[in-house]
Write a protein that holds these residues in place. Structure first.
Motif, PDB file in Angstrom:
ATOM      1  N   HIS A 320       7.589-137.272  -0.013  1.00 49.12           N
ATOM      2  CA  HIS A 320       8.361-137.794   1.119  1.00 49.12           C
ATOM      3  C   HIS A 320       8.696-139.268   0.899  1.00 49.12           C
ATOM      4  O   HIS A 320       9.824-139.702   1.171  1.00 49.12           O
ATOM      5  CB  HIS A 320       7.559-137.623   2.412  1.00 49.12           C
ATOM      6  N   ARG A 321       7.724-140.026   0.410  1.00 51.12           N
ATOM      7  CA  ARG A 321       7.976-141.436   0.124  1.00 51.12           C
ATOM      8  C   ARG A 321       9.101-141.590  -0.889  1.00 51.12           C
ATOM      9  O   ARG A 321       9.944-142.481  -0.785  1.00 51.12           O
ATOM     10  CB  ARG A 321       6.688-142.084  -0.420  1.00 51.12           C
ATOM     11  N   THR A 324      12.581-141.104   0.680  1.00 48.40           N
ATOM     12  CA  THR A 324      13.018-142.183   1.585  1.00 48.40           C
ATOM     13  C   THR A 324      12.796-143.559   0.969  1.00 48.40           C
ATOM     14  O   THR A 324      12.737-144.560   1.687  1.00 48.40           O
ATOM     15  CB  THR A 324      12.234-142.081   2.904  1.00 48.40           C
ATOM     16  N   HIS A 326      12.830-147.178  -0.673  1.00 49.57           N
ATOM     17  CA  HIS A 326      13.664-148.370  -0.619  1.00 49.57           C
ATOM     18  C   HIS A 326      13.591-149.159  -1.924  1.00 49.57           C
ATOM     19  O   HIS A 326      14.320-150.126  -2.110  1.00 49.57           O
ATOM     20  CB  HIS A 326      13.221-149.276   0.534  1.00 49.57           C
ATOM     21  N   LYS A 331       9.673-144.381  -5.760  1.00 51.37           N
ATOM     22  CA  LYS A 331      10.236-143.087  -6.146  1.00 51.37           C
ATOM     23  C   LYS A 331       9.329-142.288  -7.076  1.00 51.37           C
ATOM     24  O   LYS A 331       9.559-141.108  -7.305  1.00 51.37           O
ATOM     25  CB  LYS A 331      11.588-143.288  -6.835  1.00 51.37           C
TER      26      LYS A 331
END
Length: 436
Positions: A320-321, A324, A326, A331
């Motif tokens: 999930h991180r 989403t 940044h 990633k």
């Protein structure tokens, strides 16, 4: 998703003419160092024979032989530093006024040696300090002939290209076969598949040669020797003290924690598994000096109970991180690879390809595509961390202990506790070290 683990809170590889120097360390003068050579010589003498002068240049065979084997006794960067120091000292390159006639005879030989070294062992020049030695010694002879500087520039360009090419295929000797898929088909089917791809044995042999050469290309000659460097520390030094062993364990616990923070679950599991191997876990006196709280929490995260329930929760959080994210660092998701393969295997084996009515079980293939697709996405993420080639080269070439080697090291570190261990220790010392 995995949250950052703080210090206090943790979650989840012909004869030679002699140079004009005196023999040292009892070496006999005037003897060649290749064909018909003495069987031994001091390291200092061998290094001296590598150093060119105005009237001497070592044979190509000697250069290769010594540069290849010297790393068993001296690190390449230290060898280069000593060679450069000897050149400067013997040719008086540190003087304000140079003997240009002598330097012009010496310069081409020095550049030739450096060219052969960088061409054959480019990985010896991955560190900036080694490049600094090259620039320094050539910079000292450059005032005598500007062509020296130009040749050094070309040498460095060629070296950079070689290192860049090697960086595209770093596996080297450790590029062992990796499991790509699990097969349950009979051999006849596999045979038919192969013939369907290529029915001409000569053509297949050619293509296999392509594959083999592609895998061999990144391997440097030094890797064949690198495996022997410090491979048997027990034969020459005593095992580290308990305090040092405890520090190493705590270091890897911290490494494991950072792997968790990054989302590198595969390395995390490798470290935890290593810590739990019997030769390591039996070191009770060592573990008594280790702060184990962080390790137990990390171990809990990768606990196999409930089909790795805790790990799967952390993995979903990391996924999930990644979706989403940044920043590129957020990633990264590197799953515990063995479990991923196991999941895909059991998905394939546990669900029928077709339903009783003959329909394709598409739901199964949707799940399969989901798992594989996630992995493809994760593996395509560009690593955001700057590569340290000296570290990665070590990781690729560091010696790997056999199970017997691990137990011997363990018993040498902390004595056996029972008769069974004592008997095994005696057997291992006899078979590995040749001692009784």
């Amino acid at each position: 998703m995995p949250r950052t683990l703080s210090t206090s809170t943790v979650v989840t590889p012909g004869s030679l003419s002699q140079p004009p120097t005196e023999p040292t360390d009892g070496d006999q003068a005037g003897q060649p160092l290749l064909d018909g050579a003495p069987s031994s010589a001091s390291l200092d003498t061998l290094i001296q024979h590598l150093v060119p002068t105005a009237d001497y240049y070592p044979e190509k065979a000697y250069i290769f032989t010594f540069l290849l084997s010297s790393r068993l006794f001296i690190e390449p960067r230290e060898l280069l530093a000593r060679v450069c120091h000897l050149c400067i000292e013997q040719q008086q390159l540190d003087q304000p006024v140079l003997d240009k006639a002598r330097v012009r005879k010496f310069g081409p030989k020095l550049l030739q040696l450096l060219a052969e070294w960088t061409e054959t062992f480019p990985r010896d020049f991955q560190e900036e300090a080694t490049i600094g030695h090259l620039k320094d010694v050539v910079g000292r002879i450059a005032p005598c002939d500007e062509a020296y500087r130009k040749r050094m520039h070309q040498l460095l360009q060629d070296l950079h290209q070689k290192l860049a090419a090697l960086g595209q295929g770093p596996e080297g000797l450790v590029g062992a076969d990796k499991p790509i898929s699990y097969r349950s088909k009979p051999q006849a089917s596999i045979h038919k598949e192969l013939l369907g791809v290529c029915s001409d044995p000569y053509t297949l042999a050619q293509q296999l040669t392509h594959v083999e050469l592609e895998r061999l290309r990144p391997i440097g000659p030094e890797e064949f020797v690198q495996a022997f460097v410090n491979k048997d520390p027990l034969a020459s030094t005593k095992p580290a003290k308990k305090k040092q062993r405890a520090q190493v364990i705590e270091f890897f616990i911290d490494v494991a924690r950072e792997c968790f923070n990054i989302g590198n679950f595969n390395s995390l599991m490798a470290i935890i598994s290593g810590m739990n191997m019997s030769p390591v876990s039996r070191l009770k006196k060592t573990w008594a000096k280790v702060k184990t709280a962080k390790f137990f929490i990390l171990e809990h995260q990768m606990d196999p109970t409930g089909n790795f329930c805790n790990y799967r929760t952390a993995l979903r959080g990391a996924a999930h991180r990644s979706l989403t994210a940044h920043s590129s660092r957020e990633k990264i998701v590197i799953p515990f690879f063995s479990l991923l393969i196991k999941d895909i295997y059991f998905l394939n084996e546990g669900c029928a390809d077709r339903l009783p009515n003959g329909h394709v079980n598409f739901e199964k293939f949707l799940e399969l595509a989901k798992q594989v697709g996630e992995f493809i996405t994760w593996k395509q993420v560009e690593c955001p961390f700057e590569q340290d080639t000296s570290i990665t080269h070590y990781l690729y070439t560091a010696p790997i202990f056999s199970e017997d080697g691990l137990y011997l090291a363990s018993y040498e570190s902390e004595s056996p506790e029972n008769q069974t261990e004592k008997d095994r220790w005696k057997s291992l010392r006899s078979s590995i070290l040749g001692k009784t």
